[in-house]
Design a protein around this motif. Sequence first.
Motif, PDB file in Angstrom:
ATOM      1  N   ALA A 122       8.275  25.847   7.578  1.00 34.82           N
ATOM      2  CA  ALA A 122       8.450  24.716   6.781  1.00 34.82           C
ATOM      3  C   ALA A 122       7.152  23.695   6.970  1.00 34.82           C
ATOM      4  O   ALA A 122       7.220  23.325   8.213  1.00 34.82           O
ATOM      5  CB  ALA A 122       9.872  24.108   6.636  1.00 34.82           C
ATOM      6  N   SER A 123       6.601  23.112   5.979  1.00 34.66           N
ATOM      7  CA  SER A 123       5.566  21.980   5.858  1.00 34.66           C
ATOM      8  C   SER A 123       6.156  21.137   5.136  1.00 34.66           C
ATOM      9  O   SER A 123       6.831  20.936   3.980  1.00 34.66           O
ATOM     10  CB  SER A 123       4.266  22.489   5.632  1.00 34.66           C
ATOM     11  N   TYR A 124       5.810  19.708   5.519  1.00 36.63           N
ATOM     12  CA  TYR A 124       6.427  18.590   4.695  1.00 36.63           C
ATOM     13  C   TYR A 124       4.948  17.540   4.265  1.00 36.63           C
ATOM     14  O   TYR A 124       4.265  17.329   5.288  1.00 36.63           O
ATOM     15  CB  TYR A 124       7.362  17.873   5.627  1.00 36.63           C
ATOM     16  N   ASN A 125       5.040  16.942   3.384  1.00 37.90           N
ATOM     17  CA  ASN A 125       4.016  15.971   2.896  1.00 37.90           C
ATOM     18  C   ASN A 125       4.782  14.765   2.534  1.00 37.90           C
ATOM     19  O   ASN A 125       5.489  14.767   1.582  1.00 37.90           O
ATOM     20  CB  ASN A 125       3.399  16.523   1.680  1.00 37.90           C
ATOM     21  N   TYR A 126       4.964  13.779   3.444  1.00 37.01           N
ATOM     22  CA  TYR A 126       5.572  12.559   3.273  1.00 37.01           C
ATOM     23  C   TYR A 126       4.993  11.718   2.505  1.00 37.01           C
ATOM     24  O   TYR A 126       3.455  11.249   2.771  1.00 37.01           O
ATOM     25  CB  TYR A 126       5.856  12.064   4.716  1.00 37.01           C
ATOM     26  N   LYS A 127       5.446  10.740   1.619  1.00 38.58           N
ATOM     27  CA  LYS A 127       4.847   9.787   0.936  1.00 38.58           C
ATOM     28  C   LYS A 127       5.770   8.340   1.003  1.00 38.58           C
ATOM     29  O   LYS A 127       6.919   8.457   1.350  1.00 38.58           O
ATOM     30  CB  LYS A 127       5.076  10.212  -0.563  1.00 38.58           C
ATOM     31  N   CYS A 128       4.983   7.456   1.006  1.00 40.71           N
ATOM     32  CA  CYS A 128       5.449   6.055   1.646  1.00 40.71           C
ATOM     33  C   CYS A 128       4.900   5.051   0.831  1.00 40.71           C
ATOM     34  O   CYS A 128       3.606   5.131   0.758  1.00 40.71           O
ATOM     35  CB  CYS A 128       5.713   5.959   2.957  1.00 40.71           C
ATOM     36  N   THR A 129       5.620   4.095   0.247  1.00 39.72           N
ATOM     37  CA  THR A 129       4.899   2.808  -0.159  1.00 39.72           C
ATOM     38  C   THR A 129       5.723   1.620   0.719  1.00 39.72           C
ATOM     39  O   THR A 129       6.758   1.322   0.732  1.00 39.72           O
ATOM     40  CB  THR A 129       5.322   2.557  -1.543  1.00 39.72           C
ATOM     41  N   VAL A 130       4.589   0.902   1.313  1.00 43.23           N
ATOM     42  CA  VAL A 130       4.964  -0.016   2.297  1.00 43.23           C
ATOM     43  C   VAL A 130       4.289  -1.661   1.927  1.00 43.23           C
ATOM     44  O   VAL A 130       3.308  -1.522   1.434  1.00 43.23           O
ATOM     45  CB  VAL A 130       4.581   0.401   3.752  1.00 43.23           C
ATOM     46  N   LYS A 131       5.036  -2.570   2.096  1.00 42.25           N
ATOM     47  CA  LYS A 131       4.716  -3.927   1.952  1.00 42.25           C
ATOM     48  C   LYS A 131       4.452  -4.400   3.425  1.00 42.25           C
ATOM     49  O   LYS A 131       5.450  -4.450   4.309  1.00 42.25           O
ATOM     50  CB  LYS A 131       5.603  -4.683   1.117  1.00 42.25           C
ATOM     51  N   ILE A 132       3.508  -5.122   3.677  1.00 44.06           N
ATOM     52  CA  ILE A 132       3.087  -5.672   4.789  1.00 44.06           C
ATOM     53  C   ILE A 132       3.024  -7.158   4.743  1.00 44.06           C
ATOM     54  O   ILE A 132       2.402  -7.755   3.784  1.00 44.06           O
ATOM     55  CB  ILE A 132       1.704  -5.262   5.686  1.00 44.06           C
TER      56      ILE A 132
ATOM     57  N   GLY B  80       0.825  -1.156  -0.054  1.00 43.12           N
ATOM     58  CA  GLY B  80       0.103  -0.011   0.017  1.00 43.12           C
ATOM     59  C   GLY B  80       0.880   1.317   0.094  1.00 43.12           C
ATOM     60  O   GLY B  80       2.117   1.153   0.551  1.00 43.12           O
ATOM     61  N   GLU B  81       0.268   2.432  -0.484  1.00 48.19           N
ATOM     62  CA  GLU B  81       1.060   3.555  -0.652  1.00 48.19           C
ATOM     63  C   GLU B  81       0.126   4.654   0.012  1.00 48.19           C
ATOM     64  O   GLU B  81      -1.168   4.329  -0.151  1.00 48.19           O
ATOM     65  CB  GLU B  81       1.478   3.853  -1.824  1.00 48.19           C
ATOM     66  N   GLY B  82       0.577   5.801   0.393  1.00 49.09           N
ATOM     67  CA  GLY B  82      -0.125   7.089   0.748  1.00 49.09           C
ATOM     68  C   GLY B  82       0.662   8.031   1.489  1.00 49.09           C
ATOM     69  O   GLY B  82       1.932   7.898   1.216  1.00 49.09           O
ATOM     70  N   SER B  83       0.234   9.317   1.424  1.00 47.49           N
ATOM     71  CA  SER B  83       0.696  10.489   1.855  1.00 47.49           C
ATOM     72  C   SER B  83       0.146  10.873   3.104  1.00 47.49           C
ATOM     73  O   SER B  83      -0.962  10.740   3.489  1.00 47.49           O
ATOM     74  CB  SER B  83       0.693  11.610   0.760  1.00 47.49           C
ATOM     75  N   SER B  84       1.171  11.908   3.867  1.00 44.66           N
ATOM     76  CA  SER B  84       0.807  12.005   5.248  1.00 44.66           C
ATOM     77  C   SER B  84       0.045  13.341   5.109  1.00 44.66           C
ATOM     78  O   SER B  84      -0.874  13.506   6.233  1.00 44.66           O
ATOM     79  CB  SER B  84       1.993  12.201   5.988  1.00 44.66           C
ATOM     80  N   GLY B  85      -0.268  13.997   4.192  1.00 40.48           N
ATOM     81  CA  GLY B  85      -0.694  15.491   4.426  1.00 40.48           C
ATOM     82  C   GLY B  85       0.313  16.430   4.724  1.00 40.48           C
ATOM     83  O   GLY B  85       1.177  16.059   5.305  1.00 40.48           O
ATOM     84  N   TRP B  86       0.064  17.570   4.729  1.00 37.05           N
ATOM     85  CA  TRP B  86       0.996  18.596   5.131  1.00 37.05           C
ATOM     86  C   TRP B  86       1.011  18.570   6.740  1.00 37.05           C
ATOM     87  O   TRP B  86       0.180  18.780   7.366  1.00 37.05           O
ATOM     88  CB  TRP B  86       0.688  20.148   4.512  1.00 37.05           C
TER      89      TRP B  86
END
Length: 219
Positions: free
Chosen positions: A189-199, A137-143
């Motif tokens: 500063a603001s950050y939008n983190y993105k990640c692809t994870v395998k469980i 699955g993948e997703g972003s954290s939002g700012w």
Amino acid sequence: MKKGFIDLGAMIALLISTSAKADCLDEAKNFAVGLCGELERSGIKITASGRAEANAELSSVIKSFIDVSGKGSGSGTVDKYEGLAREELAKDRFDTKTCRQNMAAKAMDVQCQKKINYETCTRPEFGFDHWGSEHTGEGSSGWRGGGHTQNEWCGELGARLLAEHGAGPVHDTVILSRDEDRKKEWGKASYNYKCTVKILWNPIYKTKTDPLCGIARSN
């Protein structure tokens, strides 16, 4: 944890082997009592010349008892007891107690030295083999403002995916990729983190033939 598994396996193997041995010894004693009883009731008398008719009758008595008791089959098994039975019947007076003692010792030697066969099964103690289930699955954290990290978001995403798929307590999480967007407004500063994870979950363990699986039932 692994050492504990090994110690537990050795303990259970010892208990099973000891229990099986004790059961076999009891069965051997009961076998001796029964066979000596049959010999006494048969009235067979073995003379010094060893009459062929008496020997044939003795073989028949032993074979019949072995067949009923289920403790062997064929002439090979009969031969293991026939010599001792002949010695007991050749005495001036048949001694039931001595017969039982000698026959029990012979039965223990014949019946209790057989290799114990164990069942085959799959258990955690045998070691990990592979994962039975997986999902990416993948997703972003939002700012987000400062004070947060990329790893924090990837961990949150992995935990959420594990909960959504009902993964059990034994699982693994692998980060396949990560990225982030940055922006700065009003000096912050603001950050939008993105990640692809395998469980991965539902562990499949190795299969072995082992005392931990229990003693195999004989057909």
